[in-house]
Design an enzyme around this catalytic site. Structure first.
Site, PDB file in Angstrom:
ATOM      1  N   ILE A 145      94.702-123.128  60.908  1.00  0.00           N
ATOM      2  CA  ILE A 145      95.987-122.761  61.502  1.00  0.00           C
ATOM      3  C   ILE A 145      96.156-123.364  62.894  1.00  0.00           C
ATOM      4  O   ILE A 145      97.269-123.478  63.391  1.00  0.00           O
ATOM      5  CB  ILE A 145      96.161-121.232  61.561  1.00  0.00           C
ATOM      6  CG1 ILE A 145      95.070-120.589  62.415  1.00  0.00           C
ATOM      7  CG2 ILE A 145      96.149-120.652  60.181  1.00  0.00           C
ATOM      8  CD1 ILE A 145      95.215-119.089  62.573  1.00  0.00           C
ATOM      9  N   GLU A 146      95.058-123.751  63.517  1.00  0.00           N
ATOM     10  CA  GLU A 146      95.148-124.338  64.858  1.00  0.00           C
ATOM     11  C   GLU A 146      95.584-125.796  64.805  1.00  0.00           C
ATOM     12  O   GLU A 146      96.469-126.227  65.550  1.00  0.00           O
ATOM     13  CB  GLU A 146      93.797-124.228  65.570  1.00  0.00           C
ATOM     14  CG  GLU A 146      93.421-122.834  66.030  1.00  0.00           C
ATOM     15  CD  GLU A 146      94.209-122.402  67.256  1.00  0.00           C
ATOM     16  OE1 GLU A 146      94.982-123.219  67.786  1.00  0.00           O
ATOM     17  OE2 GLU A 146      94.059-121.243  67.678  1.00  0.00           O
ATOM     18  N   SER A 147      94.943-126.592  63.946  1.00  0.00           N
ATOM     19  CA  SER A 147      95.158-128.046  63.989  1.00  0.00           C
ATOM     20  C   SER A 147      95.364-128.687  62.632  1.00  0.00           C
ATOM     21  O   SER A 147      95.504-129.905  62.557  1.00  0.00           O
ATOM     22  CB  SER A 147      93.945-128.706  64.658  1.00  0.00           C
ATOM     23  OG  SER A 147      92.774-128.463  63.891  1.00  0.00           O
TER      24      SER A 147
END
Length: 556
Positions: A145-147
């Protein structure tokens, strides 16, 4: 009557309290949010992501993933599947979580497939770092979900890398960040730092939902929300409406990522199959080396080096400052060890950096002052002080010190408008190199007085001038000896001249070439090789002064 009225009031207050403060267990399963903010990873261009070198060469992706039929799932099935996941962190279901699950499994199925392909390489790295710190392994899906598992991802706020670290946080975790190296992009170093940071956050809150929220928005925002909520109960869902909009969706998105990466097959998302395994090893490099040098000698694509070593931002490993780990396919590590000297020598001039650089002058650019000698001359100028000018600004304009102006004009620190100042400046004048012509012995040159040749010539002239001696027999042998001496002298002089001419011709015909180094100009090359810019231009048929590193130039 009073007793009945008191009972009614108490019942009303109890009902109001129950309505105003629902239990956390009820809240986390029934909460809804009409203003959901999806993370930036959902904006990833999946078609561009498919061009990733690793995905193209190591995985077999289903390019029709987005066109497959959508599988609809009831809330009861979602709840059952989430409850059956082997996780330490709680994975509750609500409408916000459902919104994120449907985003992954319906509208972003191509993204999920690409991330599944990348996870073949990255997930073991994440799991090793989490296992080392004793953390739940389901945290490995935070980079999803971050990158979207892109080590080069940079958010609008400047967060970078797989784990999206901001610059101050990364440096606080001892990650190196400069123009050449950014360890936020390094899968191993950033994963180790992320695991340590998550452990610190969990030790603060003793609750994984709050620790994950703090990872997104920082402990300060979570602490403010907890203070505003009041009470002793610490839970993400209890402070949900008090958190920033993006953070409110962060924990639900984390739950959805775990679901999607676990149950992708039940939603018609094809698993990414490995074409061939990627087995890597690392070696410490203590020399400055460019990716192109490694690629050319070991025959490894530069793109593969970038995928395995994304922390080197300029394709350069600055090993001359400190040793750095270089990740290579395992079979190539031994090749690197055996070929290191060849790698470092390959196009070394092209990638070399100057340690000392002398600035050029106008005389150098015109091809003058090849000898490099200068003399300093004094030049006197006069300046009329204008409105707003100070002693410091005038000194800066002429490149002199304020002390020099005050000493020359015998004035103080203040100058008046209209005042004329005497400014003494200095400049360098190049001294052209004086070439002394070589002196050769001419064939007609007579020996100097006092030499043996002069003495013999004098005796011979005296003998020829005396009739008595001339009529005697011994005169003829003397003439023959003199003639032989003269002939031998001429022959030796002629031979010496021919040998000199031959040597000069041979030297002239021998071509001498140099290789242009990075940052060099025609002027510097001419100066170093004792020639002029004009001669270099003529020998190499160059118009102007444009030369390239690695170019061969004829200098003689």
């Amino acid at each position: 009557m009073k007793k009945t009225l008191s009972t009614m009031i108490l019942a009303a207050l109890t009902a109001t309290a129950a309505w105003a403060a629902p239990s956390i267990l009820t809240l986390k399963n029934t909460i809804t949010d009409d203003a959901i903010v999806y993370p930036e990873s959902f904006e990833t261009d999946t078609h561009k992501m498919m061009q990733n070198w690793y995905l193209q060469n190591y995985t077999d992706l289903d390019h029709e993933a987005d066109s497959r039929p959508v599988v609809n799932v009831t809330d009861e099935v979602y709840i059952q599947r989430l409850s059956q996941m082997p996780t330490t962190i709680e994975m509750p279901f609500n409408q916000v979580v459902k919104s994120y699950i449907e985003m992954y499994t319906q509208r972003k199925r191509g993204l999920v497939e690409n991330m599944l392909g990348m996870s073949l390489y990255y997930m073991p790295i994440f799991e090793q770092a989490l296992e080392k710190e004793g953390l739940p392994l389901e945290l490995k899906y935070l980079p999803v979900i971050e990158s979207a598992l892109n080590p080069d991802a940079v958010s609008r706020a400047g967060a970078t890398g797989l784990w999206q670290f901001m610059l101050p946080t990364a440096r606080g975790l001892s990650l190196e960040i400069n123009s050449i190296v950014d360890e936020r992009r390094d899968p191993v170093r950033s994963s180790e730092a992320a695991a340590k940071y998550l452990k610190q956050l969990y030790n603060i809150y003793n609750d994984w939902s709050l620790a994950i929220a703090a990872y997104n928005c920082g402990p300060g925002n979570v602490n403010k929300a907890l203070r505003r909520a009041g009470g002793d109960q610490k839970d993400f869902w209890a402070i949900y409406p008090l958190l920033p909009a993006e953070t409110r969706g962060y924990v639900p998105c984390f739950i959805a990522a775990n679901y999607a990466m676990t149950y992708y097959a039940e939603h018609n998302i094809s698993p990414a199959l490995a074409k061939r395994p990627i087995i890597t090893d690392s070696i410490h490099v203590d020399k400055r080396v460019h990716f192109n040098q490694i690629s050319d000698v070991l025959n490894i694509p530069v793109e593969e080096l970038r995928v395995l070593n994304p922390q080197f931002r300029q394709d350069v490993i600055p090993g001359d400052s400190r040793p750095y780990a270089l990740v290579l396919p395992s079979r190539q590590v031994y090749c690197y060890i055996m070929s290191e000297d060849s790698i470092l020598a390959h196009n070394a001039d092209l990638y070399a950096r100057r340690t000392v650089a002398e600035p050029a002058t106008l005389a150098d650019l015109r091809g003058e002052n090849i000898s490099g000698d200068y003399i300093t001359k004094e030049q006197v100028k006069y300046h009329k002080v204008r409105k707003g000018e100070t002693l410091a600004s005038i000194a800066k304009r002429y490149g002199v010190s304020t002390k020099s102006i005050k000493s020359t004009n015998r004035c103080g620190n203040k100058v008046k408008r209209g005042q004329t100042l005497k400014i003494v400046t200095y400049y360098r004048v190049p001294v052209p190199k004086k070439e002394e012509p070589a002196k050769e012995l001419a064939a007609t040159e007579t020996p100097a007085e006092g030499s043996e040749g002069a003495a013999e010539g004098g005796e011979l002239a005296s003998a020829q001038g005396d009739d008595t001696v001339a009529n005697q027999a011994p005169v003829e042998p003397v003439k023959e000896v003199a003639q032989e001496v003269k002939t031998e002298t001429k022959q030796s002089t002629s031979q010496a001249r021919r040998a000199t001419q031959k040597a000069q011709t041979k030297k002239k015909d021998r071509a001498v070439h140099v290789t242009v180094k990075k940052g060099e100009t025609l002027t510097k090359i001419a100066k170093r090789n004792g020639t002029t810019v004009a001669q270099l231009q003529k020998l190499n048929n160059i118009k102007g002064s444009n030369i390239q590193p690695g170019q061969k130039l004829r200098v003689k």
